[in-house]
Structures are given as structure tokens and as C-alpha cells.
Design a protein around this motif. Structure first.
Motif, short mmCIF file in Angstrom:
data_model
loop_
_atom_site.label_atom_id
_atom_site.label_comp_id
_atom_site.label_asym_id
_atom_site.label_seq_id
_atom_site.Cartn_x
_atom_site.Cartn_y
_atom_site.Cartn_z
N ARG A 180 29.66 44.35 36.14
CA ARG A 180 29.10 43.53 35.06
C ARG A 180 30.15 43.37 33.97
N PRO A 181 31.26 42.63 34.25
CA PRO A 181 32.31 42.51 33.24
C PRO A 181 31.83 41.70 32.04
N SER A 182 32.33 42.07 30.86
CA SER A 182 32.04 41.28 29.66
C SER A 182 32.87 40.00 29.76
N PRO A 183 32.52 38.96 28.96
CA PRO A 183 33.32 37.73 28.98
C PRO A 183 34.80 37.99 28.65
N GLU A 184 35.08 38.91 27.72
CA GLU A 184 36.49 39.21 27.38
C GLU A 184 37.19 39.86 28.57
N GLU A 185 36.51 40.82 29.22
CA GLU A 185 37.10 41.45 30.41
C GLU A 185 37.42 40.40 31.46
N GLN A 186 36.51 39.44 31.62
CA GLN A 186 36.71 38.40 32.64
C GLN A 186 37.99 37.61 32.38
N VAL A 187 38.26 37.32 31.12
CA VAL A 187 39.46 36.53 30.81
C VAL A 187 40.73 37.35 31.06
N THR A 188 40.69 38.64 30.66
CA THR A 188 41.86 39.50 30.90
C THR A 188 42.15 39.60 32.40
N VAL A 189 41.10 39.83 33.19
CA VAL A 189 41.29 39.93 34.63
C VAL A 189 41.80 38.60 35.18
N ALA A 190 41.24 37.49 34.70
CA ALA A 190 41.65 36.18 35.19
C ALA A 190 43.15 35.94 34.93
N GLU A 191 43.64 36.36 33.76
CA GLU A 191 45.08 36.24 33.46
C GLU A 191 45.90 36.97 34.52
N ASN A 192 45.50 38.20 34.80
CA ASN A 192 46.24 39.01 35.77
C ASN A 192 46.14 38.45 37.18
N VAL A 193 44.94 38.01 37.53
CA VAL A 193 44.75 37.45 38.87
C VAL A 193 45.62 36.20 39.02
N GLY A 194 45.68 35.39 37.97
CA GLY A 194 46.51 34.18 38.00
C GLY A 194 47.98 34.51 38.20
N LYS A 195 48.46 35.50 37.47
CA LYS A 195 49.88 35.90 37.59
C LYS A 195 50.17 36.51 38.96
N PHE A 196 49.22 37.32 39.42
CA PHE A 196 49.31 37.95 40.73
C PHE A 196 49.46 36.85 41.80
N TRP A 197 48.60 35.84 41.68
CA TRP A 197 48.61 34.73 42.62
C TRP A 197 49.96 34.03 42.64
N GLN A 198 50.50 33.74 41.46
CA GLN A 198 51.79 33.05 41.39
C GLN A 198 52.90 33.90 41.99
#
Ligand code: HEM
Length: 427
Positions: free
Chosen positions: A189-207
Motif C-alpha cells: 500500500r505505497p503512499s502517493p509520494e512513495e509511488q513517485v520515488t519508486v517510479a523514478e527509480n524504475v524509469g532509470k532502471f529501465w533506461q
């Protein structure tokens, strides 16, 4: 429309909360009532049907047409718009990969990509796993106290995964940075802020996964799952596409890392809590392979998995409508007395321990199961040999990341008397 409109919800079913204390503390114990009284029930708070008995869980795993794996990695908590926008910024394009892929696409890909997971191929990696394990144990063996998760069990499976995939050594450090906890994001149950932090990392990981892949394409002659898959693409360009390669590069790391780290921490904790069993495997390392299997059964690292119902059907005699979502609690199935005698006991000589469903079952069964088993065996071989006298630090409180599926203690403190280390007393 896919809920339990026609089916009265019992008090226990209404009270079921996989993010609550009881499930978080001990999923199979929290569902004993269900195994005994109501093995298939609708959970209004989760919006899923929950399946808890061995035979039913296995039957669902077995039929991947009626019970589609397409929702296996869906975020159980809806994604915020901001997190979605963040991922788009990185051109995030993770496709379905094996574990959440339907037929007829899944099986041909699984077949083409399987060879590096065979026991013969894995034998090639064993010396690397042992060398890494020894290096990590060397660092703390004389200290008398260690958090095995932070000092060994988190990093070794990640590094093994990178080697298995064939990632060049010089790129490992960067990829390790991005392999942050996906657990909360997918099953929590991530908070909206946690979701954005993870999304940043997932995006970089993907690249970065894409960058490494491009490098490997220039010379795909080496060992490892990615070079193998790049070569396989040349023969089967229609089955293994470019975007598919990019996806499995990232998904492979995620699949191999936390699952194995958690399984190892669960296993060592369980064995040390059952001291006589620990001492038995110290005295006879030949018992380790079946002990690993019993630990995976009793305290596996994947507590529950998901399937989507594709047509009106029944599970355990209970009618389930098309479109319903299932939480299949494999950790509960593994403690079902109907299949395992004295299921709560830790019995390293149990003859059907390998029947556990921790790796799933059927056409999607974990492809990495033998790699995970090998790692767990090497960890236990090295720790029982070098630190047979270690014990859990008393009175520590074990914490778990709140989520439905990935399970292992965040820390595992052990202590021992370094002057009694066998390598000192009996070098
Ligand atoms: C699939 C558990 C380690 C790669 C799965 C599934 C589970 C699972 C529950 C889904 C099974 C199903 O739907 O029937 C675990 C556990 C592990 C572990 C508990 C450690 C103890 C690994 C490792 C790798 C890996 C080390 C890779 C090197 C995969 C892949 C799939 C998969 C590729 C998808 C297979 C398919 O859908 O055809 N795993 N896993 N896993 N796992 Fe693992």
C-alpha cells in the motif's frame, strides 16, 4: 459485477485483511480458519476471492487458461497519476514477461528461453555463487555479530542474478542501485509520494537495462541468460522481439533478487529457531538439500500469487464468475494438513517436502527454481561449516514489509563467539 453478490460473506471473510497484523505476522496461521471452514471465500476489503487449501491452489495453478496469470504483477494498490507520468517520462515500456503472459504467446517463449536454467547449465554458476558467499562471510566471520540480511543475503542473490544474466562486471554497481524494493509498489500500500520515488527509480532502471542490452548485442557470445536470449532472437525473431529482450532484462533481475534473499533469511531464521534441526544439518551437510525444500515449504518467500478468472467456473466446488480475481495463498496450501502431515512442524526428512507450491506449479512454475535452490544450499553449507555455533540475537523483533506476497524479515541479527570459530579451533 464480479464480486460476491449472490454469496453471503461470513464474519471471518469480512474481517480478512492481508495488510493487517495477523496475515503480516504469519500468513498460513492467519488463514487456518479458512482451510478448515471456508477454503474459498470472497474478501470484500480486497475485492479478491481467496483460495487457501493445497488441492485448490494447485488446481488453479495447473489451469492457466481458465485462471490467467495476466494480473500477477498488477499493482494491488491503484497507481497515482503522478507516478504514471513519471514512468512515461522515462519511456518506460515494460511488457508482459513470462510470469504474467497468456497463451499462446507464453509457452513458445518459455521453451526458447529455458536452456540456461537447466541443472547442467547452472552447474557452471556454482563456483561463482560459492566464491561470492565466502567473500561476504569473510567480512563478518570474526566480528561475533551480524545482520545477515544487510551483510549478505540482500546483496549476494542480486549479484548472482546479474552474473546469471551475463551483465558485464563494470555495469553491476549501477544496476544494483536501481534494484530497489519493488515489493511495496506491486503488492503493498505505497503512499502517493512513495509511488513517485519508486517510479523514478524504475524509469532509470529501465533506461539503464536498455543501455546494457545494447552493449551485449555488440558481442552476445558470452555466458548468461541475456547473451543466450540475444542469440535466440536471431533464430526466432518473431518470438523474441526487441522490446521483449528489454523487458526480460529488467524482469529477470527483479524475479531473481528479493525472492531468493527473502527465502534465505526465512530459512536461516527457521532453522535457528529449531536449534536441534540446525545442529543436525551442521553435523550432516547431506541433509541440506531436503532441509532447503522443507524451509521453502514451511516459510517460503512468496506467500500468495494472483490469477484472473477468464470464464465462469468453480474452485473447490464454489462457483466463481468470469472476471473475478483470485488471491491464491500458496503459503497456506503449504501448511495444509490434508496434504502434509503435521504441516506446522519443521521436518527436514519429510518425503514430500518438494510438493510445496512456493515456486508455483504448472506451465508458469518458477524457471529460476534450481538456481534459487543452489544458492540456498550454498548459503547453508557455508554458514553451517563456518558458523555452526551462531544463534539468533535473543528478543529481536522481526519486521516485514507490509504486502500480500513477498515475505522475509527485513533484518536477521545473529551472534556467536568468534574465538570458538571452527577455522580457529580446528583450522
Ligand atoms: C516465476 C517464486 C527465484 C525466475 C515464479 C513464480 C513464483 C516464483 C511463485 C510464479 C509461478 C507460477 O505462476 O506458477 C520464486 C521464489 C524464488 C524464485 C520463491 C526464490 C526462492 C527465481 C530466480 C529466478 C526466477 C532466482 C531467475 C534467475 C522466474 C521466472 C518466472 C518465475 C523467469 C516466470 C516463469 C513463467 O511464467 O513461465 N517464481 N522464484 N525466480 N521465476 Fe521465480
Amino acid at each position: 459485477g464480479t464480486g460476491a453478490a449472490s454469496c453471503p460473506v461470513s464474519a471471518n471473510a469480512a474481517a480478512f485483511d492481508p495488510f493487517g497484523d495477523a496475515y503480516q505476522a504469519d500468513p498460513p496461521a492467519s488463514l487456518r480458519w479458512s482451510r478448515d471452514e471456508e477454503p474459498v471465500f470472497y474478501s470484500p476489503s480486497l475485492g479478491y476471492w481467496v483460495v487457501t487449501r493445497y488441492d485448490d491452489v494447485k488446481a488453479v495453478f495447473r489451469d492457466n487458461i481458465t485462471f490467467s496469470p495476466s494480473i500477477a504483477l498488477e499493482k494491488i494498490t491503484p497507481v497515482s497519476e503522478e507516478a504514471t507520468a513519471t514512468l512515461a517520462k522515462y519511456d518506460y515500456g515494460m511488457n508482459r514477461t513470462l510470469v504474467n503472459e497468456d497463451e499462446p504467446e507464453h509457452m513458445p517463449r518459455r521453451r526458447v528461453l529455458m536452456e540456461p536454467f537447466t541443472p547442467e547449465q547452472l552447474a557452471h554458476h556454482e563456483p561463482m555463487v560459492r566464491r561470492l558467499t565466502r567473500e561476504y562471510v569473510d567480512r563478518f566471520v570474526d566480528s561475533g555479530k551480524a545482520d545477515l540480511v544487510d551483510e549478505m543475503l540482500w546483496e549476494v542473490p542480486l549479484t548472482v542474478a546479474l552474473h546469471f544474466l551475463g551483465v558485464p562486471e563494470e555495469d553491476m554497481a549501477t544496476l544494483r542501485k536501481f534494484s530497489i524494493a519493488h515489493t511495496v509498489n506491486t503488492w503493498g500500500r505505497p503512499s502517493p509520494e512513495e509511488q513517485v520515488t519508486v517510479a523514478e527509480n524504475v524509469g532509470k532502471f529501465w533506461q539503464y537495462a536498455g543501455t546494457v542490452l545494447d552493449k551485449l548485442r555488440k558481442d552476445p557470445s558470452g555466458h548468461g541468460w541475456m547473451p543466450f536470449s540475444i542469440r535466440a532472437q536471431r533464430e526466432h525473431p518473431d518470438i523474441i522481439t526487441d522490446s521483449y529482450l528489454h523487458s526480460i532484462m529488467m524482469a529477470g533481475i527483479v524475479a531473481a533478487h528479493e525472492t531468493t534473499a527473502n527465502a534465505a533469511a526465512n530459512a536461516i531464521k527457521l532453522l535457528l529457531e529449531n536449534r536441534s534441526v540446525w545442529e543436525e544439518i551442521c553435523a550432516d551437510p547431506g541433509l541440506i538439500p531436503n532441509a532447503v525444500e522443507e524451509c521453502l515449504r514451511h516459510s517460503g518467500s512468496v506467500a500468495a500469487w494472483r490469477r484472473l478468472v477468464t470464464k465462469d467456473t468453480t474452485v473447490g466446488g464454489v462457483p466463481i464468475p468470469k472476471g473475478a480475481k483470485l488471491l491464491i495463498v500458496n503459503s497456506s496450501a503449504n501448511r495444509d494438513e490434508r496434504h502434509f502431515d503435521n504441516a506446522d512442524d519443521v521436518d527436514i526428512r519429510r518425503d514430500n517436502a518438494t510438493d510445496h507450491l512456493t515456486f508455483g506449479y504448472g506451465s508458469h512454475q518458477c524457471m529460476g527454481k534450481n538456481l534459487a535452490r543452489m544458492e540456498l544450499q550454498v548459503f547453508l553449507e557455508e554458514l553451517t561449516r563456518r558458523l555452526p555455533h551462531m544463534e539468533l540475537v535473543p528478543d529481536q523483533k522481526f519486521t516485514y514489509v507490509p504486502n500480500t506476497s513477498f515475505r522475509g524479515p527485513e533484518h536477521l541479527w545473529v551472534q556467536w563467539d568468534p574465538s570458538a570459530n571452527p577455522e580457529r579451533t580446528d583450522p
